[in-house]
Design an enzyme around this catalytic site. Structure first.
Site, PDB file in Angstrom:
ATOM      1  N   ARG A 295       8.154  -9.524  -1.589  1.00  0.00           N
ATOM      2  CA  ARG A 295       8.305 -10.789  -1.264  1.00  0.00           C
ATOM      3  C   ARG A 295       8.100 -11.768  -2.589  1.00  0.00           C
ATOM      4  NH1 ARG A 295       5.203 -11.055   4.015  1.00  0.00           N
ATOM      5  NH2 ARG A 295       3.861 -10.099   2.500  1.00  0.00           N
TER       6      ARG A 295
ATOM      7  N   LYS B  59       2.595   4.136  18.530  1.00  0.00           N
ATOM      8  CA  LYS B  59       2.551   5.833  18.073  1.00  0.00           C
ATOM      9  C   LYS B  59       2.627   6.599  19.333  1.00  0.00           C
ATOM     10  CE  LYS B  59       0.027   4.722  13.867  1.00  0.00           C
ATOM     11  NZ  LYS B  59      -1.392   4.355  13.146  1.00  0.00           N
TER      12      LYS B  59
ATOM     13  N   GLY C 252      -3.768   4.968   4.817  1.00  0.00           N
ATOM     14  CA  GLY C 252      -4.036   4.943   3.226  1.00  0.00           C
ATOM     15  C   GLY C 252      -2.735   5.387   2.447  1.00  0.00           C
TER      16      GLY C 252
ATOM     17  N   THR D 229       0.819  -1.292  -0.145  1.00  0.00           N
ATOM     18  CA  THR D 229      -0.020  -0.141  -0.125  1.00  0.00           C
ATOM     19  C   THR D 229       0.881   1.288  -0.061  1.00  0.00           C
ATOM     20  OG1 THR D 229      -1.796  -1.117   1.457  1.00  0.00           O
ATOM     21  CG2 THR D 229      -1.766   1.197   1.294  1.00  0.00           C
TER      22      THR D 229
HETATM   23  P1  NDP Z   1       1.592  -3.997   2.870  1.00  0.00           P
HETATM   24  O1  NDP Z   1       1.408  -5.354   3.606  1.00  0.00           O
HETATM   25  O2  NDP Z   1       0.605  -3.418   1.970  1.00  0.00           O
HETATM   26  O3  NDP Z   1       3.117  -4.020   2.120  1.00  0.00           O
HETATM   27  C1  NDP Z   1       4.263  -4.653   2.563  1.00  0.00           C
HETATM   28  C2  NDP Z   1       5.332  -4.790   1.425  1.00  0.00           C
HETATM   29  O4  NDP Z   1       6.543  -5.377   1.906  1.00  0.00           O
HETATM   30  C3  NDP Z   1       4.751  -5.708   0.479  1.00  0.00           C
HETATM   31  O5  NDP Z   1       5.007  -5.369  -0.907  1.00  0.00           O
HETATM   32  C4  NDP Z   1       5.568  -7.105   0.555  1.00  0.00           C
HETATM   33  O6  NDP Z   1       5.934  -7.891  -0.426  1.00  0.00           O
HETATM   34  C5  NDP Z   1       6.715  -6.510   1.252  1.00  0.00           C
HETATM   35  N1  NDP Z   1       7.589  -7.685   2.310  1.00  0.00           N
HETATM   36  C6  NDP Z   1       7.116  -7.804   3.286  1.00  0.00           C
HETATM   37  N2  NDP Z   1       8.058  -8.601   3.853  1.00  0.00           N
HETATM   38  C7  NDP Z   1       9.193  -8.774   2.937  1.00  0.00           C
HETATM   39  C8  NDP Z   1      10.565  -9.108   3.019  1.00  0.00           C
HETATM   40  N3  NDP Z   1      10.991  -9.904   3.890  1.00  0.00           N
HETATM   41  N4  NDP Z   1      11.163  -8.882   2.098  1.00  0.00           N
HETATM   42  C9  NDP Z   1      10.958  -7.974   0.901  1.00  0.00           C
HETATM   43  N5  NDP Z   1       9.633  -7.513   0.815  1.00  0.00           N
HETATM   44  C10 NDP Z   1       8.613  -7.676   2.067  1.00  0.00           C
HETATM   45  O7  NDP Z   1       1.993  -2.969   4.011  1.00  0.00           O
HETATM   46  P2  NDP Z   1       1.718  -1.342   4.135  1.00  0.00           P
HETATM   47  O8  NDP Z   1       2.296  -0.909   2.858  1.00  0.00           O
HETATM   48  O9  NDP Z   1       0.373  -1.093   4.538  1.00  0.00           O
HETATM   49  O10 NDP Z   1       2.751  -0.899   5.284  1.00  0.00           O
HETATM   50  C11 NDP Z   1       4.101  -0.575   5.088  1.00  0.00           C
HETATM   51  C12 NDP Z   1       4.677  -0.065   6.536  1.00  0.00           C
HETATM   52  O11 NDP Z   1       3.860   1.339   6.600  1.00  0.00           O
HETATM   53  C13 NDP Z   1       4.165  -0.788   7.661  1.00  0.00           C
HETATM   54  O12 NDP Z   1       5.298  -0.492   8.495  1.00  0.00           O
HETATM   55  C14 NDP Z   1       2.936   0.046   8.382  1.00  0.00           C
HETATM   56  O13 NDP Z   1       2.822   0.008   9.711  1.00  0.00           O
HETATM   57  C15 NDP Z   1       3.173   1.323   7.791  1.00  0.00           C
HETATM   58  N6  NDP Z   1       2.031   2.264   7.988  1.00  0.00           N
HETATM   59  C16 NDP Z   1       0.939   1.666   6.865  1.00  0.00           C
HETATM   60  C17 NDP Z   1      -0.058   2.737   6.590  1.00  0.00           C
HETATM   61  C18 NDP Z   1      -1.134   2.415   5.735  1.00  0.00           C
HETATM   62  O14 NDP Z   1      -2.277   2.925   5.745  1.00  0.00           O
HETATM   63  N7  NDP Z   1      -1.175   1.152   5.043  1.00  0.00           N
HETATM   64  C19 NDP Z   1      -0.110   4.060   7.205  1.00  0.00           C
HETATM   65  C20 NDP Z   1       0.982   4.481   8.011  1.00  0.00           C
HETATM   66  C21 NDP Z   1       1.899   3.431   8.425  1.00  0.00           C
HETATM   67  P3  NDP Z   1       4.643  -8.474  -1.283  1.00  0.00           P
HETATM   68  O15 NDP Z   1       3.712  -7.453  -1.845  1.00  0.00           O
HETATM   69  O16 NDP Z   1       5.165  -9.079  -2.402  1.00  0.00           O
HETATM   70  O17 NDP Z   1       3.899  -9.491  -0.410  1.00  0.00           O
HETATM   71  N1  HSE Z   2      -2.988   0.612  10.431  1.00  0.00           N
HETATM   72  C1  HSE Z   2      -2.842   1.985  10.907  1.00  0.00           C
HETATM   73  C2  HSE Z   2      -3.963   2.756  11.152  1.00  0.00           C
HETATM   74  C3  HSE Z   2      -2.087   2.338   9.676  1.00  0.00           C
HETATM   75  O1  HSE Z   2      -5.186   2.227  10.833  1.00  0.00           O
HETATM   76  O2  HSE Z   2      -4.128   3.760  11.522  1.00  0.00           O
HETATM   77  C4  HSE Z   2      -1.610   3.807   9.996  1.00  0.00           C
HETATM   78  O3  HSE Z   2      -0.595   4.001  10.792  1.00  0.00           O
END
Ligand code: NDP
Ligand code: HSE
Length: 437
Positions: A45, A205, A302, A13
């Site tokens: 991954r 947080k 998001g 995301t």
């Molecule tokens: P997702 O699960 O959507 O994406 C994680 C990505 O990391 C995927 O592309 C996955 O690969 C890849 N990945 C996981 N493990 C490995 C590994 N060992 N080696 C290489 N690639 C790997 O997570 P988000 O984008 O939602 O979240 C990412 C970070 O941002 C987290 O720390 C989350 O807490 C933080 N965050 C998220 C928010 C949100 O709204 N989603 C908001 C604020 C912070 P693959 O796609 O191939 O599985």
């Molecule tokens: N899962 C988290 C939330 C993402 O819903 O606030 C943003 O950190």
């Protein structure tokens, strides 16, 4: 000028949100940074997965260490998430002299002290604006813009998923699981959504906000953490009738006695802005001795809102490339050797008001028995609601609000009331904050 080459770990995301934003705003960002910024390599991954972003021109790998060891990459953007792999990769990146940008609040809250110590040793930056409250630039506001203030307290809705669920339950009458499923579909939830609903993400947080507000080390294991999974639709409804919304809050407060670090559902009066923060939106109220009360509001999760915060960090890091470490903003806003050892208070020592709901037998004298316990413990009642029993029911719900008292008094009251024969089942206790100081 030569472009700055970023290595992106994670194409989910937020990773794809960041790639899309760089594509869209690249020219403007170059005008701001003074040189082009490109994602030259990225890791995920499963490379066969379809992506929500255009990865043409980016060298992809499923071996993130290759990127960390690439001498051409100056900055690693970690968007994998979780405690373990991410921590190993970030530490390896720092040891290789790379600057790190991350949105990973779990990793920073749990391992931030070690990460910052290593970064300081290597003379590199770790930036983490997206780790707290998604798109709201709250880290920068507290760490840089409010430095003239002694921060006395902050309180925030910092988990978008939990706020989305509570809002959907209140406004649309949806049930908990249905609202959570929707939050997951929209990309708001953590990989393990119990982090969102049990308050763990908010506690991560809070740990970060407390460190930068009060100048203390990151102490995730000292945070009192309660989620929203026990909040029923009836509590939301009764709270509304009494003039309050139930919000999931992260609260930090410093006094001469010590520091409060707590995450729990909280009744907030309708008249407060905080009570009107709905959906996936987040808001953080910060009280500084000079500025008074300030409040920051915006999307808490998001792809694009989070990418917006990541992009701010990318620009900060690129602008400071080549600068001496001493000229950079300290990771937690205070020099690492100047952090205070103020104690974190046990929950029993905190003072707050309470909402109580209990099912009692529909017989004379019950209310008197309950209120007598409260009177003996010097707990005064602010409001009382007794509902008409449902047909064929021999119990009635009693709802009450108390004035502010110490948690230890309330624990004793709950214990004594729970022993009354007329009280059936568990008494629901939700804390209440007025935010009027
Ligand atoms: P997702 O699960 O959507 O994406 C994680 C990505 O990391 C995927 O592309 C996955 O690969 C890849 N990945 C996981 N493990 C490995 C590994 N060992 N080696 C290489 N690639 C790997 O997570 P988000 O984008 O939602 O979240 C990412 C970070 O941002 C987290 O720390 C989350 O807490 C933080 N965050 C998220 C928010 C949100 O709204 N989603 C908001 C604020 C912070 P693959 O796609 O191939 O599985
Ligand atoms: N899962 C988290 C939330 C993402 O819903 O606030 C943003 O950190």
């Amino acid at each position: 000028m030569e472009p700055v080459k970023l290595g992106l770990l994670g194409l989910g995301t937020v990773g794809c949100g960041t790639v899309n934003m760089l594509h869209r705003a690249g020219v403007e960002i170059e005008r701001r940074a003074g040189r082009p910024i490109v994602v030259s390599r990225a890791a995920a991954r499963d490379l066969s997965k379809p992506r929500d972003c255009d990865t043409s021109g980016i060298a992809l790998t499923d071996k993130p260490m290759e990127i960390i060891e690439d001498p051409e990459i100056e900055v690693i953007v970690e968007l994998i998430g979780g405690y373990d792999d991410a921590y190993e990769l970030v530490m390896a990146a720092l040891r290789n002299g790379k600057h790190v940008i991350t949105a990973n609040k779990a990793m920073i809250a749990k391992y931030g002290n070690e990460i910052f110590a290593e970064a300081e040793k290597q003379g590199v930056t770790v930036a983490f604006e997206a780790a707290v409250a998604g798109g709201i630039p709250i880290i920068k506001a507290i760490r840089e813009s409010l430095v003239g203030n002694h921060i006395q307290w902050f309180a925030g809705i910092v988990n978008g998923t939990a706020n989305y669920i509570l809002t959907q339950m209140r406004d649309e009458g949806r049930d908990f699981q249905e609202a959570l499923d929707e939050a997951q579909r929209l990309g708001y939830a953590e990989a393990d959504p119990t982090f969102d609903v049990e308050g763990i993400d908010a506690a991560h947080k809070l740990t970060i906000l407390a460190a930068i507000s009060f100048g203390i080390p990151l102490q995730f294991d000292r945070v009192y953490t309660e989620g929203i999974s026990n909040i029923g639709r009836e509590d939301i409804q009764y709270a509304e009738e009494l003039g309050y919304s139930i919000k999931h809050l992260a609260i930090g407060q410093i006094s001469e006695e010590g520091i409060e670090l707590r995450v729990h559902p909280t009744l907030v009066p309708h008249r407060r802005l905080m009570a009107n923060v709905g959906g996936v939106m987040n808001a953080v109220m910060v009280y500084g001795d000079a500025v008074g009360r300030t409040m920051y509001y915006g999307a808490g999760a998001g792809a694009e809102p989070t990418a917006s915060a990541v992009m701010g960090d990318i620009l900060d890091v690129v602008r400071s490339l080549g600068a001496k470490a001493v000229h950079r903003v300290p990771y937690l806003g205070f020099q690492l050797n100047q952090l205070s050892d103020a104690p974190v208070l046990p929950m029993e020592a905190i003072e707050t008001a309470y909402y109580l709901r209990m099912e009692v037998s529909d017989s004379p004298g019950v209310m008197a028995a309950v209120t007598q316990i409260l009177a003996e413990l010097n707990i005064s009642i602010e409001a009382l609601l007794q509902k008409v029993p449902e047909p064929d029911q021999d119990t009635v719900p009693i709802i009450m609000l108390t004035h502010r008292i110490r948690e230890r008094q309330m624990n004793e009251a709950l214990h004594r009331m729970g022993q009354l024969e007329a009280v059936r089942g568990k008494i629901t206790r939700i804390r209440l904050e007025y935010f009027d100081d």
